[in-house]
Design an enzyme around this catalytic site. Sequence first.
Site, PDB file in Angstrom:
ATOM      1  N   LYS A 181       0.814  -1.221   0.000  1.00  0.00           N
ATOM      2  CA  LYS A 181       0.000   0.000   0.000  1.00  0.00           C
ATOM      3  C   LYS A 181       0.841   1.262   0.000  1.00  0.00           C
ATOM      4  O   LYS A 181       0.608   2.176  -0.796  1.00  0.00           O
ATOM      5  CB  LYS A 181      -0.928  -0.004   1.215  1.00  0.00           C
ATOM      6  N   ARG A 214     -11.183  -0.419  15.462  1.00  0.00           N
ATOM      7  CA  ARG A 214     -11.349  -0.192  14.038  1.00  0.00           C
ATOM      8  C   ARG A 214     -12.268  -1.300  13.543  1.00  0.00           C
ATOM      9  O   ARG A 214     -13.341  -1.496  14.086  1.00  0.00           O
ATOM     10  CB  ARG A 214     -10.000  -0.111  13.311  1.00  0.00           C
TER      11      ARG A 214
END
Length: 362
Positions: free
Chosen positions: A36, A134
């Site tokens: 990423k 999260r």
Amino acid sequence: MYPKVIIDLPKLKQNLDAVSETTKDRGGCSLAIVTKVLCADPQVVKMIAAHPKVDLIADSRIKNIATYTDIAHENGKKTMLLRIPMLSELAEVVRYVDLCQISEVETIRRLNEEAAKADKVQKILLMIDMGDLREGIFFKDRDLIQQAVREIIDMENIELYGIGVNLTCYGAIIPKYENLNGLVEIAKEIEVQHGIKLSMISGGNSSSIYLIDKGELPQGINNLRLGESFVLGNDTAYETKLPGTTDEAFVLEAEIVELKSKPSLPIGEVGVDAFGQKPYYEDRGIMDRAIIAIGKQDVDIDSMTPLDDRIEIMGGSSDHIILDVTKCKEDYSLGSKVRFKLGYGGLLKVMTSAYVEKEYLI
């Protein structure tokens, strides 16, 4: 062309060798390397795909995964989607992703439908929230976890490959033996109650790797997903350097476009800057100020360090960064290049920016 980021592939390979040795040889885990921060840079992906100890190549963006699905499979690697998928991208998940992290049962239902259309069995990791808040089903909601598993294992085109956790990214909760062992206990409950065997218990990201050399990674955790530890050599739990790694695989170079002596204190009433912030200035008298042609659109100013330690970053706008070069022994001039080491945020931005060139050391 400038600005540019210089990518030292041998140093990056050094990091990959080091984290793979820790994760696989000493930790006994499968290894997912995360692309990423590099926006799935093709040169780096080739190196990752060719590495014998990498098992999965992972990313948060399907667009990135789509660029390397073929090369991953050609080299015997699987692709992994880290960000829980949107309903609008499930067809792409089925097309490009071998294993995806997921937390919503409704999304899994829709994924099952898409997988059926493609005559594919889609592997998933059901995410469990162990307190970082999260993604994932909250670890205390045991009935919800078991209910989700019960429905998933009845789906014809979904394989519950395992469960996973994410820590430190939002709530900054550090992986410890206790919370990761809690994940292992949930896996055991799933296996006992449903008579299945989970192939993967994924114990987090670069903040978990430190537990291996401390001998505190719980038995049962058999996968880690490593990004920052690979690119910068960081244990992200305590920001220490991992053995055998370097943080010098990426260097940013930017060009000086103005060099003048000016007051350090702006003259006039101070309002807000281009980003809505009211800056503070210290009066240091007249200083030699260099402006380089890169700004907040391209890099995180707080995540870059001049290699010339006499340079101080004063601030910047979207297109410019202002440097104090008063104490520099080097004779900088118009057109001179200034080099910076990058932190994670800085690297993420420069690799994402279309305005920063890439140069490779092979």
